[in-house]
Design a protein around this motif. Sequence first.
Motif, PDB file in Angstrom:
ATOM      1  N   ASN A  22      -4.842   1.019 -13.829  1.00 46.74           N
ATOM      2  CA  ASN A  22      -4.425  -0.350 -13.522  1.00 46.74           C
ATOM      3  C   ASN A  22      -5.623  -1.130 -13.000  1.00 46.74           C
ATOM      4  O   ASN A  22      -6.754  -0.644 -13.056  1.00 46.74           O
ATOM      5  N   THR A  23      -5.373  -2.322 -12.476  1.00 51.47           N
ATOM      6  CA  THR A  23      -6.404  -3.115 -11.811  1.00 51.47           C
ATOM      7  C   THR A  23      -5.869  -3.617 -10.472  1.00 51.47           C
ATOM      8  O   THR A  23      -4.650  -3.680 -10.267  1.00 51.47           O
ATOM      9  N   VAL A  24      -6.765  -3.977  -9.574  1.00 43.12           N
ATOM     10  CA  VAL A  24      -6.369  -4.491  -8.263  1.00 43.12           C
ATOM     11  C   VAL A  24      -5.946  -5.949  -8.412  1.00 43.12           C
ATOM     12  O   VAL A  24      -6.725  -6.790  -8.856  1.00 43.12           O
ATOM     13  N   LYS A  25      -4.696  -6.247  -8.054  1.00 46.41           N
ATOM     14  CA  LYS A  25      -4.185  -7.614  -8.138  1.00 46.41           C
ATOM     15  C   LYS A  25      -4.389  -8.379  -6.832  1.00 46.41           C
ATOM     16  O   LYS A  25      -4.631  -9.577  -6.828  1.00 46.41           O
ATOM     17  N   ASP A  26      -4.270  -7.667  -5.702  1.00 45.78           N
ATOM     18  CA  ASP A  26      -4.383  -8.337  -4.402  1.00 45.78           C
ATOM     19  C   ASP A  26      -4.651  -7.287  -3.336  1.00 45.78           C
ATOM     20  O   ASP A  26      -4.665  -6.076  -3.624  1.00 45.78           O
ATOM     21  N   ILE A  27      -4.867  -7.744  -2.107  1.00 40.83           N
ATOM     22  CA  ILE A  27      -5.104  -6.834  -0.991  1.00 40.83           C
ATOM     23  C   ILE A  27      -4.166  -7.196   0.157  1.00 40.83           C
ATOM     24  O   ILE A  27      -3.678  -8.315   0.249  1.00 40.83           O
ATOM     25  N   ILE A  28      -3.899  -6.225   1.022  1.00 39.37           N
ATOM     26  CA  ILE A  28      -3.100  -6.438   2.218  1.00 39.37           C
ATOM     27  C   ILE A  28      -3.958  -6.056   3.413  1.00 39.37           C
ATOM     28  O   ILE A  28      -4.521  -4.962   3.448  1.00 39.37           O
ATOM     29  N   ILE A  29      -4.064  -6.966   4.379  1.00 32.77           N
ATOM     30  CA  ILE A  29      -4.936  -6.766   5.530  1.00 32.77           C
ATOM     31  C   ILE A  29      -4.122  -6.361   6.759  1.00 32.77           C
ATOM     32  O   ILE A  29      -3.047  -6.909   7.009  1.00 32.77           O
ATOM     33  N   ASN A  30      -4.640  -5.395   7.499  1.00 25.25           N
ATOM     34  CA  ASN A  30      -4.043  -5.016   8.780  1.00 25.25           C
ATOM     35  C   ASN A  30      -4.675  -5.881   9.859  1.00 25.25           C
ATOM     36  O   ASN A  30      -5.851  -5.721  10.202  1.00 25.25           O
ATOM     37  N   SER A  31      -3.894  -6.811  10.396  1.00 25.09           N
ATOM     38  CA  SER A  31      -4.430  -7.766  11.371  1.00 25.09           C
ATOM     39  C   SER A  31      -4.685  -7.138  12.736  1.00 25.09           C
ATOM     40  O   SER A  31      -5.398  -7.710  13.555  1.00 25.09           O
ATOM     41  N   GLU A  32      -4.108  -5.971  12.981  1.00 32.64           N
ATOM     42  CA  GLU A  32      -4.293  -5.333  14.282  1.00 32.64           C
ATOM     43  C   GLU A  32      -5.729  -4.858  14.483  1.00 32.64           C
ATOM     44  O   GLU A  32      -6.292  -4.995  15.559  1.00 32.64           O
ATOM     45  N   ASP A  33      -6.317  -4.283  13.443  1.00 28.05           N
ATOM     46  CA  ASP A  33      -7.689  -3.784  13.575  1.00 28.05           C
ATOM     47  C   ASP A  33      -8.670  -4.461  12.617  1.00 28.05           C
ATOM     48  O   ASP A  33      -9.836  -4.066  12.537  1.00 28.05           O
ATOM     49  N   GLY A  34      -8.198  -5.481  11.889  1.00 26.38           N
ATOM     50  CA  GLY A  34      -9.088  -6.192  10.981  1.00 26.38           C
ATOM     51  C   GLY A  34      -9.622  -5.304   9.876  1.00 26.38           C
ATOM     52  O   GLY A  34     -10.836  -5.224   9.657  1.00 26.38           O
ATOM     53  N   SER A  35      -8.715  -4.650   9.179  1.00 18.14           N
ATOM     54  CA  SER A  35      -9.138  -3.724   8.130  1.00 18.14           C
ATOM     55  C   SER A  35      -8.361  -3.931   6.841  1.00 18.14           C
ATOM     56  O   SER A  35      -7.293  -4.551   6.833  1.00 18.14           O
ATOM     57  N   LEU A  36      -8.900  -3.400   5.770  1.00 22.28           N
ATOM     58  CA  LEU A  36      -8.264  -3.440   4.465  1.00 22.28           C
ATOM     59  C   LEU A  36      -7.269  -2.281   4.420  1.00 22.28           C
ATOM     60  O   LEU A  36      -7.665  -1.121   4.432  1.00 22.28           O
ATOM     61  N   ALA A  37      -5.978  -2.593   4.414  1.00 23.98           N
ATOM     62  CA  ALA A  37      -4.951  -1.551   4.517  1.00 23.98           C
ATOM     63  C   ALA A  37      -4.471  -1.049   3.158  1.00 23.98           C
ATOM     64  O   ALA A  37      -4.338   0.154   2.943  1.00 23.98           O
ATOM     65  N   PHE A  38      -4.200  -1.989   2.215  1.00 24.93           N
ATOM     66  CA  PHE A  38      -3.638  -1.609   0.929  1.00 24.93           C
ATOM     67  C   PHE A  38      -4.224  -2.452  -0.202  1.00 24.93           C
ATOM     68  O   PHE A  38      -4.621  -3.605   0.007  1.00 24.93           O
ATOM     69  N   PHE A  39      -4.233  -1.861  -1.396  1.00 31.26           N
ATOM     70  CA  PHE A  39      -4.564  -2.569  -2.622  1.00 31.26           C
ATOM     71  C   PHE A  39      -3.270  -2.728  -3.415  1.00 31.26           C
ATOM     72  O   PHE A  39      -2.594  -1.735  -3.706  1.00 31.26           O
ATOM     73  N   VAL A  40      -2.903  -3.957  -3.752  1.00 32.30           N
ATOM     74  CA  VAL A  40      -1.704  -4.204  -4.560  1.00 32.30           C
ATOM     75  C   VAL A  40      -2.093  -4.098  -6.028  1.00 32.30           C
ATOM     76  O   VAL A  40      -3.041  -4.742  -6.472  1.00 32.30           O
ATOM     77  N   ILE A  41      -1.367  -3.275  -6.786  1.00 31.17           N
ATOM     78  CA  ILE A  41      -1.732  -3.091  -8.191  1.00 31.17           C
ATOM     79  C   ILE A  41      -0.715  -3.688  -9.154  1.00 31.17           C
ATOM     80  O   ILE A  41      -1.056  -4.019 -10.279  1.00 31.17           O
ATOM     81  N   ASP A  42       0.523  -3.819  -8.723  1.00 30.06           N
ATOM     82  CA  ASP A  42       1.544  -4.500  -9.516  1.00 30.06           C
ATOM     83  C   ASP A  42       2.193  -5.520  -8.610  1.00 30.06           C
ATOM     84  O   ASP A  42       2.687  -5.172  -7.544  1.00 30.06           O
ATOM     85  N   GLN A  43       2.189  -6.785  -9.013  1.00 28.61           N
ATOM     86  CA  GLN A  43       2.712  -7.834  -8.140  1.00 28.61           C
ATOM     87  C   GLN A  43       3.698  -8.713  -8.899  1.00 28.61           C
ATOM     88  O   GLN A  43       3.362  -9.782  -9.392  1.00 28.61           O
ATOM     89  N   PRO A  44       4.970  -8.277  -8.982  1.00 27.99           N
ATOM     90  CA  PRO A  44       5.983  -9.114  -9.628  1.00 27.99           C
ATOM     91  C   PRO A  44       6.297 -10.318  -8.756  1.00 27.99           C
ATOM     92  O   PRO A  44       5.743 -10.484  -7.679  1.00 27.99           O
ATOM     93  N   SER A  45       7.198 -11.173  -9.214  1.00 25.53           N
ATOM     94  CA  SER A  45       7.548 -12.357  -8.427  1.00 25.53           C
ATOM     95  C   SER A  45       8.126 -11.955  -7.073  1.00 25.53           C
ATOM     96  O   SER A  45       7.956 -12.644  -6.084  1.00 25.53           O
ATOM     97  N   ASP A  46       8.818 -10.818  -7.022  1.00 27.20           N
ATOM     98  CA  ASP A  46       9.308 -10.268  -5.774  1.00 27.20           C
ATOM     99  C   ASP A  46       8.206  -9.402  -5.181  1.00 27.20           C
ATOM    100  O   ASP A  46       7.968  -8.289  -5.652  1.00 27.20           O
ATOM    101  N   TYR A  47       7.513  -9.911  -4.154  1.00 25.39           N
ATOM    102  CA  TYR A  47       6.368  -9.203  -3.585  1.00 25.39           C
ATOM    103  C   TYR A  47       6.763  -7.830  -3.055  1.00 25.39           C
ATOM    104  O   TYR A  47       5.998  -6.869  -3.125  1.00 25.39           O
TER     105      TYR A  47
END
Length: 279
Positions: A22-47
């Motif tokens: 697949n490819t990376v569609k988006d990222i999810i950030i952990n605001s508690e420690d300022g880090s890259l938490a997850f890579f979103v690979i499939d992003q339908p209209s329902d997140y």
Amino acid sequence: MKSSAEIRGLKIISINEGKQINTVKDIIINSEDGSLAFFVIDQPSDYFGARLIAYADILGLGDYALIINDSTVVQDVAHNDLAVELLKKDVKVVSSQVLTTRGCLIGQVKEILFDETTGTISACEVVDPQGKCSEFKCDHVITYGKEIILIDDNPSAGKQAKEQIKPERNKALESSEPSSGKESPALSEKELLKKKIEQFGKSESLLKTAENNGTIIYPEDFNVFEQRQLQFLLGKTLNNDIQLENGTVLKAGEQMTGENLSGVKNRSTLMQLTAHVVK
């Protein structure tokens, strides 16, 4: 360092399967420690129906691809409590305003830069009120909020600043338990500032954006996942008018409140809303 723009669109290569999955569609950030938490690979209209890969599960993050061991590390958002919680917080960092502890506006974040080896936010590219672009290190960030990044503009104050802060008692314990004669330990300067900015964010916005618009009354047959979808829609806007079962019309561009989202009574309407929400 790697920017968020460079991460989006990266190929995802599985070592054991020997192929791109697949490819990376988006990222999810952990605001508690300022880090890259997850890579979103499939992003339908329902997140919340998306699939993702945790940063902890990758083998490498390079210029050409994101490397994983195999596709078994791919997971559903709905099955990961941390991912759901981070999506509800919706901290993007990009477009946030950067403020110092003295109340000075540094500017607006244009891009974020990650350390590929640790996943932490190393720096941000910021555009100041005069339109000048610069980069600042994130070593002294106190908190990453949905709209505001607060930085300590006097990190060297350290011990002296701590000594000037009076110890705070735990008010809840004070009201329910007799005094033991012991003072609560003093909070650090950063902890106090973070607490203050979090409380401020709950009451009103420095950027004059909409307030939290109330509590949602959920239909009895909605499961936890569907309730979370409704909660995610709170404060969001639509790109199209949607009529609810009670005859109320949610207008495009108007923020959804707890009151009008309580008018959602069936799953088809929920699907309509998630399909037309402005991301």
